[in-house]
Design an enzyme around this catalytic site. Sequence first.
Site, PDB file in Angstrom:
ATOM      1  N   GLY A 147     -24.109   4.417  -5.385  1.00  0.00           N
ATOM      2  CA  GLY A 147     -24.950   3.241  -5.515  1.00  0.00           C
ATOM      3  C   GLY A 147     -25.628   2.771  -4.244  1.00  0.00           C
ATOM      4  O   GLY A 147     -26.337   1.755  -4.267  1.00  0.00           O
ATOM      5  N   ASP A 204     -24.844  15.797  -6.922  1.00  0.00           N
ATOM      6  CA  ASP A 204     -24.325  14.549  -7.466  1.00  0.00           C
ATOM      7  C   ASP A 204     -24.050  14.725  -8.954  1.00  0.00           C
ATOM      8  O   ASP A 204     -24.951  15.091  -9.712  1.00  0.00           O
ATOM      9  CB  ASP A 204     -25.357  13.438  -7.256  1.00  0.00           C
ATOM     10  CG  ASP A 204     -24.807  12.059  -7.600  1.00  0.00           C
ATOM     11  OD1 ASP A 204     -23.805  11.995  -8.330  1.00  0.00           O
ATOM     12  OD2 ASP A 204     -25.394  11.073  -7.151  1.00  0.00           O
ATOM     13  N   GLY A 264     -27.908   4.502  -2.604  1.00  0.00           N
ATOM     14  CA  GLY A 264     -29.271   4.992  -2.544  1.00  0.00           C
ATOM     15  C   GLY A 264     -29.443   6.370  -1.951  1.00  0.00           C
ATOM     16  O   GLY A 264     -30.531   6.715  -1.471  1.00  0.00           O
ATOM     17  N   LYS A 265     -28.398   7.204  -2.009  1.00  0.00           N
ATOM     18  CA  LYS A 265     -28.490   8.544  -1.427  1.00  0.00           C
ATOM     19  C   LYS A 265     -29.588   9.376  -2.086  1.00  0.00           C
ATOM     20  O   LYS A 265     -30.378  10.027  -1.410  1.00  0.00           O
ATOM     21  CB  LYS A 265     -27.158   9.290  -1.583  1.00  0.00           C
ATOM     22  CG  LYS A 265     -26.005   8.685  -0.849  1.00  0.00           C
ATOM     23  CD  LYS A 265     -24.779   9.574  -0.929  1.00  0.00           C
ATOM     24  CE  LYS A 265     -24.322   9.826  -2.352  1.00  0.00           C
ATOM     25  NZ  LYS A 265     -23.794   8.624  -2.999  1.00  0.00           N
ATOM     26  N   THR A 266     -29.618   9.364  -3.435  1.00  0.00           N
ATOM     27  CA  THR A 266     -30.597  10.195  -4.144  1.00  0.00           C
ATOM     28  C   THR A 266     -32.017   9.775  -3.810  1.00  0.00           C
ATOM     29  O   THR A 266     -32.879  10.611  -3.538  1.00  0.00           O
ATOM     30  CB  THR A 266     -30.362  10.110  -5.661  1.00  0.00           C
ATOM     31  OG1 THR A 266     -29.077  10.655  -5.970  1.00  0.00           O
ATOM     32  CG2 THR A 266     -31.421  10.895  -6.429  1.00  0.00           C
ATOM     33  N   SER A 267     -32.275   8.484  -3.825  1.00  0.00           N
ATOM     34  CA  SER A 267     -33.623   7.995  -3.524  1.00  0.00           C
ATOM     35  C   SER A 267     -34.048   8.385  -2.118  1.00  0.00           C
ATOM     36  O   SER A 267     -35.182   8.837  -1.892  1.00  0.00           O
ATOM     37  CB  SER A 267     -33.676   6.473  -3.688  1.00  0.00           C
ATOM     38  OG  SER A 267     -33.366   6.095  -5.008  1.00  0.00           O
ATOM     39  N   THR A 294     -25.739   4.724 -10.611  1.00  0.00           N
ATOM     40  CA  THR A 294     -24.720   5.644 -10.096  1.00  0.00           C
ATOM     41  C   THR A 294     -23.316   5.063 -10.156  1.00  0.00           C
ATOM     42  O   THR A 294     -22.390   5.751 -10.615  1.00  0.00           O
ATOM     43  CB  THR A 294     -25.071   6.083  -8.665  1.00  0.00           C
ATOM     44  OG1 THR A 294     -26.352   6.726  -8.681  1.00  0.00           O
ATOM     45  CG2 THR A 294     -24.039   7.042  -8.114  1.00  0.00           C
TER      46      THR A 294
END
Length: 590
Positions: free
Chosen positions: A18, A45, A20-23, A503
């Site tokens: 949550g 992920d 913001g790793k993916t973004s 997430t």
Amino acid sequence: MRFLDQPPRFLFFTGKGGVGKTSLACASAVTLAEAGRRVLLVSTDPASNVGQVFGLAIGNRITAIPAVPNLSALEIDPQDAARAYRDRLVGPVRGVLPDAVVKGIEEQLSGACATEIAAFDEFTALLTDAGLTAGFEHIVFDTAPTGHTIRLLQLPGAWSGFLETGKGDASCLGPLAGLEKQRSQYQAAVAALADPQRTRLVLVARAQRAALREVARTHEELAAIGLSRQSLVINGILPSCAAQGDALAAAIVRREAEALAGLPVALRALPVDKVALKPFNLVGLDALRRLLADDDADAADDDGAEACAFDAPALSSLVDAIAADGHGLVMLVGKGGVGKTTLAAAIALALARRGLPVHLTTSDPAAHLAETLDGAVDTLTVSRIDPREETERYRRQVLASKGAGLDAEGRALLEEDLRSPCTEEIAVFQAFSRIIREAGRKFVVMDTAPTGHTLLLLDATGAYHREVSRQMGGKGLHFSTPMMQLQDPEQTKTLIVTLAETTPVLEAARLQEDLRRAGIEPWAWVVNNSVAASRPRAPLLRRRAANELAEIDAVATRHARRYAVVPLLDEEPVGVARLLQLSAPAGTGV
């Protein structure tokens, strides 16, 4: 952004769910690709939404992103990887070993430990096979391997023969059993991760004291095993211009500034970048391009920032149901950074204020219960389990028993295994087991309870309580084990804590599956720090609140038997009065 200055070939984004790793990984990949670099974006992920971000199906194959020349993506599904990994290990013994033994092996290979290693198994080739990735200058990974995984992979390679002679009993041998043939490949992968010329780790966190303590521990853990080239990104900072006319927003800005001023010493030497909180969902190229832009215009943009209707059960409804039993074990579980310590303290205080005897305990190294409570309450006792002390006690116990008859080689291997992260989990569980016996006469509220992973390790083959059951069967004797207590809904209420973000909710759902495999049915979910429940006035926060509604609905309708939503408060929930606010009945002005 400093973390993109002179980037090495491998960029890994790591952090709690949550943050913001993916973004950030997607935005970084787009930035590099649009600068003319050939980039492969890889997600490991389990809750990967990379395909959703770009608006196309990706999956477990290298797929070109048509809208971004030079960019391709790949999604590794850890669950699929774990299934293939289990099949590879269990297949040869089906029909050879007894069904009960095969089932025990499968159970041991069903936890988070095996899933982590299986995912690492999948992307190892991306680190070591030059031919596979020859067309790419940069490989950007969403979700790096944890220190837990890497330490497991560094365990000695002689376990197979050691076990065949009956000398050992390693806590992580199920997940590690299939690694021997690929050990040289794994060693090369770990070497690539530790090479500062090839790899940079980007630690992602939020501007919250607890979150920054968590990421400081991650930094030290990874640095200790050789992954030294790191950067820090503090994501989702509320711009000061968004706080005008809203007491909640102003309080958030002040709290974040205080958290950044008190940045843990371990992080101060790292290059640091700050990314502003955005009001929009980070889906689509335009949103990704705007994420890393230094633009405060979005913060004051009132377009679409309508107030959203909100109605959900308060934490007080769960406390009422818990208190009705008069005693019992209350376990709060969830990923780091979701607020388990705060909620455990709030629930314990609410019970104690009713005159009920309560023991509040934690094993979280970052938990400061005394600081959180900041006061005393009659009928409430507080303790802290020190993971290091308990691990050392457990190591001595195992070496004195299992290691007593081993030769020098066997004892050295056993000592090596006892340095695995699974050892700490089991040692802490043993300490918890001593405390939960009190739940027969009082409330025991446990912060940072054993994870589903730990429970599966402990009960993988039913070695303890099933053996007791077998020995006691037919004798008319009553017996109880810690696992039986955790599995009994009359004795234990397990609360899953999450945030109203995609997430964290998906990670909480996976934790619920782990618990169910261990025979534990979660009693309730708690959605913590909800902006929607706070009914904000600032445009940016109102838009964020609207984004939360779908996640809260998913908890209410798909995941939880019962649930509660705790609002984000304008003041840090520290001290007895503020903690009691969290469990105040709805409509009392909180």
